[in-house]
Design an enzyme around this catalytic site. Sequence first.
Site, PDB file in Angstrom:
ATOM      1  N   ASN A 126       0.850  -1.199   0.072  1.00 48.92           N
ATOM      2  CA  ASN A 126       0.067   0.083   0.236  1.00 48.92           C
ATOM      3  C   ASN A 126       0.991   1.163   0.007  1.00 48.92           C
ATOM      4  O   ASN A 126       0.578   2.360   0.965  1.00 48.92           O
ATOM      5  CB  ASN A 126      -0.829  -0.139   1.300  1.00 48.92           C
ATOM      6  N   ARG A 131       8.185   6.641  -2.339  1.00 41.14           N
ATOM      7  CA  ARG A 131       8.356   6.470  -0.954  1.00 41.14           C
ATOM      8  C   ARG A 131       8.692   5.185  -0.285  1.00 41.14           C
ATOM      9  O   ARG A 131       9.609   5.235   0.805  1.00 41.14           O
ATOM     10  CB  ARG A 131       6.914   6.760  -0.180  1.00 41.14           C
ATOM     11  N   ARG A 175       3.956  -0.043   8.765  1.00 42.16           N
ATOM     12  CA  ARG A 175       4.987  -1.096   8.481  1.00 42.16           C
ATOM     13  C   ARG A 175       5.895  -1.403   9.419  1.00 42.16           C
ATOM     14  O   ARG A 175       6.560  -2.533   9.517  1.00 42.16           O
ATOM     15  CB  ARG A 175       5.357  -0.799   7.012  1.00 42.16           C
ATOM     16  N   LYS A 217       1.186 -11.653  -1.530  1.00 43.85           N
ATOM     17  CA  LYS A 217       2.137 -11.140  -2.506  1.00 43.85           C
ATOM     18  C   LYS A 217       3.236 -10.861  -1.985  1.00 43.85           C
ATOM     19  O   LYS A 217       4.371 -10.885  -3.081  1.00 43.85           O
ATOM     20  CB  LYS A 217       1.184  -9.610  -2.954  1.00 43.85           C
ATOM     21  N   PRO A 234       3.743 -13.007  -8.009  1.00 46.02           N
ATOM     22  CA  PRO A 234       3.339 -11.962  -7.077  1.00 46.02           C
ATOM     23  C   PRO A 234       2.094 -11.367  -7.970  1.00 46.02           C
ATOM     24  O   PRO A 234       2.211 -10.703  -8.958  1.00 46.02           O
ATOM     25  CB  PRO A 234       4.434 -11.264  -7.062  1.00 46.02           C
ATOM     26  N   ASP A 236      -0.152  -8.266  -7.602  1.00 44.98           N
ATOM     27  CA  ASP A 236      -0.753  -6.931  -7.260  1.00 44.98           C
ATOM     28  C   ASP A 236      -1.755  -6.524  -8.031  1.00 44.98           C
ATOM     29  O   ASP A 236      -2.123  -7.205  -8.847  1.00 44.98           O
ATOM     30  CB  ASP A 236       0.797  -6.350  -7.486  1.00 44.98           C
TER      31      ASP A 236
END
Length: 278
Positions: A126, A131, A175, A217, A234, A236
Amino acid sequence: MINVKFKDNNTYIYGLSDFDLPHTLDCGQAFRWSCDDNGRWSGVAFGKYLELEKTADGTIILYNTSKEDFENIWCDYFDLSRDYGEIIKILSENETLKKACEYSFGIRILNQEPFETLCSFIISQNNNIKRIKGIIERLCENFGEYKSGYYSFPTAERLASLTLEDLSVLRSGFRAKYLLDAAKKVVNGEVNLQNLENLPLDDARTELMKIVGVGPKVADCCLLFSHRHTKAFPKDVWIKRAIEVLFGGELPENAQNYAGIAQQYIFFYARDTKLLGE
DNA sequence: TCCCAGGCTCTCT
DNA sequence: AGAGAGCATGGG
């Protein structure tokens, strides 16, 4: 076939096909590489700093790299012994996959350090690329080892010794607690990263998902990008959309054995061309 | 201001 | 087992 020469403390790789630096280093599988104005890439992996570029005639130059480092680290890191031409041939039996392969030319799957990959993709959830890179940079600068001009990625032991407050400098939001859980479980042996490449894909995925904050994922990213599970796939948001639009919901049969590699080509193709719309 | 970002956890059916 | 809210932070 490739031909490697060592001269003036540089490593020169001749005759290597299917290796495009921007596609490989900036396709979202690794987050510590950057490119200067002259096309020279630099980054840190396995505790080593590397600068490299591709010349007009296709030669890859690894600067200030000894024969030992090439043979022990970079050759495997860049997956140089894998024949991508053969894989692309198989994938290209499907017309749409062929287009994806052509568009995403030169992407190789990196074999990255397991703990770094685990943390990187925990951070990725997310989140956006810019970032993600910033958080990883702060992680290295604050808790990695300083080595003349650059920082190594922190060890699991170092991270496990920290508190949530310590990690607030990362500005990684929710996180941070996932990173601590990962570090602690790696250090106390509850999750054994070293053995993952020897386990069947499903077992390896289950093992990684013992970590709070690691779902299917993130687990598959780890397995594909640092544990040689080329069938890891994966899923996404982009890939889900792409598979639906391009293939009606399921990856073509001829791609099954290299699902992860196909995934990377499709991901880059779908995302970069915005062929799926907004 | 609102929306979204290479998802996951927690909760409620 | 499936759906949906909430999550930290920052950029567009």
